[in-house]
Structure formats: C-alpha cells, structure tokens
Design an enzyme around this catalytic site. Structure first.
Site, PDB file in Angstrom:
ATOM      1  N   ASP A  59       0.875  -1.164   0.000  1.00 15.37           N
ATOM      2  CA  ASP A  59       0.000   0.000   0.000  1.00 15.37           C
ATOM      3  C   ASP A  59       0.918   1.221   0.000  1.00 15.37           C
ATOM      4  OD1 ASP A  59      -2.288   1.680   0.338  1.00 15.37           O
ATOM      5  OD2 ASP A  59      -1.932   1.685   2.502  1.00 15.37           O
ATOM      6  N   ASP A  68      -0.244   5.113   1.038  1.00 13.71           N
ATOM      7  CA  ASP A  68      -0.531   6.024   2.138  1.00 13.71           C
ATOM      8  C   ASP A  68      -0.646   5.273   3.454  1.00 13.71           C
ATOM      9  OD1 ASP A  68      -0.966   8.672   0.714  1.00 13.71           O
ATOM     10  OD2 ASP A  68      -2.354   7.381  -0.388  1.00 13.71           O
ATOM     11  N   SER A 125      -2.949   1.409  -4.428  1.00 19.79           N
ATOM     12  CA  SER A 125      -3.176   2.592  -3.616  1.00 19.79           C
ATOM     13  C   SER A 125      -4.511   3.233  -3.942  1.00 19.79           C
ATOM     14  CB  SER A 125      -2.061   3.618  -3.848  1.00 19.79           C
ATOM     15  OG  SER A 125      -2.334   4.824  -3.172  1.00 19.79           O
ATOM     16  N   LYS A 145     -10.963  -0.017  -1.990  1.00 23.25           N
ATOM     17  CA  LYS A 145     -10.889  -0.809  -0.770  1.00 23.25           C
ATOM     18  C   LYS A 145     -12.114  -0.492   0.084  1.00 23.25           C
ATOM     19  CE  LYS A 145      -5.842  -0.368  -0.951  1.00 23.25           C
ATOM     20  NZ  LYS A 145      -4.641   0.142  -0.261  1.00 23.25           N
ATOM     21  N   ASP A 152      -1.900  -1.098   6.243  1.00 24.94           N
ATOM     22  CA  ASP A 152      -2.012  -0.458   7.552  1.00 24.94           C
ATOM     23  C   ASP A 152      -3.454  -0.259   8.007  1.00 24.94           C
ATOM     24  OD1 ASP A 152      -2.379   2.990   7.101  1.00 24.94           O
ATOM     25  OD2 ASP A 152      -2.199   1.606   5.426  1.00 24.94           O
TER      26      ASP A 152
END
Length: 225
Positions: free
Chosen positions: A9, A11, A108, A141, A166
């Site tokens: 990923d 960010d 992303s 996502k 994350d």
C-alpha cells in the site's frame, strides 16, 4: 505457499500522508462551509478518488460536483507533496530490501498522478513491476479489485502474494483478494480489531518486514475471516 510477489500500500505504509489527507480534506470541507462528521476519516480511508469525491460532494459540502471536489482536493495534495513528503520509518529501505528478492506491486487509493509523484520522489518507481490506483478499477478498498489488478499486471496469482497494509479497509481488501497480509498499523489510525485479525503477522514498523518474514508468512495458513 511459495511467495511470488510482494504488494505494498502507499498512504500510511510508505508515506505518512494519512494525516495530510485528513488535514487537506478537512480544510476543503471547512472552506466550502461543510461539516466534518465523527466517522468521516474512517470512512474515507481506502476509498477511490471517485468514491471519496462523491461522498464529500453528497454528504459534507453543497454546490459542488464530485469532479470539482476531486480536482481541488488533489491539487491541494499535490502542492503539499511538493512542499514536504513525510516518509514512514524504513520505507525506502523496505522497498529496496524486498525488491532484491521479489517482484513488487502497489495498490493505492491515491490517484495515479499522486502515486507517480510519490514513487518518483522516493526514487523507487523503477522497482515496482505493477502499480494500481483504485481510480483504475471498479471498486476501491475494502473490495479486492485493486489488489487483483495489481497481481494480474505483475503476472502472478493473487494467492501467491503477500501484501503490506495499515488500514482496516486495506487489510480487508488484500485478504479478500486471497493474499496473505502483513499489517503495519499506523499509530494515529489503528485498524479495527476484526480487520487486524485478518493479518498473518502484525509488524511494529517496516524495519521488521524482511524477506525472511515474507517467507514465514507465505508458509503459514491464512487466518480465518
């Protein structure tokens, strides 16, 4: 499972831009006389540009189209990135370390322009076999579309990939794609417990994410959803 690729990923994993996204979008909403709701940040994490722009235009501000929202917010983000690009600890080193052993991919929620800008400034753009923005797939996502597209572009089965994520939506997305997941939780935006339970390993930071760990995660069964 023999790991054939590692998926990152962006960010919150490689760059500490979730606080910047929150600040910029909060500022945008305030500047346009809108309201920021208690669950707004959690809802936004992982959304594609189309999804979060539509959400802001429909629920938080009035008198703007989703296209106008996206254009102004992304422009503000580009200007912020030009001033400062905050890295997560060990980000560049982790990319270079894993690239010595595996093809790399990236999925992303950032728009394509920002992905290319960030990877170029980090000097690691040439290390990724495949990069995907959720602008380029049907669903962002927590749906698996972006990770499935990244695996396809890297020419590896998604079930033979390990993803590094994350956020709650990111963890759910990679798991739904059939990947094993290493969680590196952001200290300010920790994932929900049920999402974290989908991770095969929870790392304190990227310095702990080594090729040996990837092998260990690949050899372990996936957690039950």
């Amino acid at each position: 499972m023999s790991v054939q690729a590692v998926m990152f990923d962006l960010d919150g994993v490689l760059v500490d831009t979730e606080p910047v996204w929150e600040e910029v979008r909060r500022g945008f909403v305030a500047d346009h006389g809108g309201r920021w709701l208690p669950d707004t940040q959690d809802r936004l994490m992982g959304m594609s540009t189309e999804e979060w722009a539509a959400y802001l235009a429909t629920d938080l501000v009035e008198g703007l189209t989703a296209e106008e929202v996206a254009y102004e917010v992304v422009d503000r983000m580009s200007r912020r990135y030009a001033e400062d690009l905050p890295l997560m600890p060990g980000a560049v080193e982790a990319v270079r370390r894993l690239a010595e052993h595996y093809p790399l991919g990236l999925n992303s929620s950032s728009p394509r322009a920002l992905i290319d800008l960030v990877l170029g400034r980090l000097g690691v753009d040439g290390l990724f076999r495949a990069t995907v923005s959720t602008e380029e797939v049907d669903r962002g996502k927590p749906e698996p579309d972006g990770y499935l597209a990244a695996a396809a572009r890297a020419d590896v089965p998604p079930t033979e990939c390990v993803a590094i994520e994350d956020s709650s939506n990111g963890l759910r997305s990679a798991y739904a794609a059939g990947m094993r997941v290493i969680a590196v939780p952001h200290p300010r935006y920790p994932p929900a417990a049920d999402a974290l339970a989908l991770a095969s390993y929870v790392a304190e930071d990227l310095n702990a994410v080594t090729a040996d760990l990837v092998v260990k995660v690949g050899a372990a069964p996936r957690p039950d959803a």
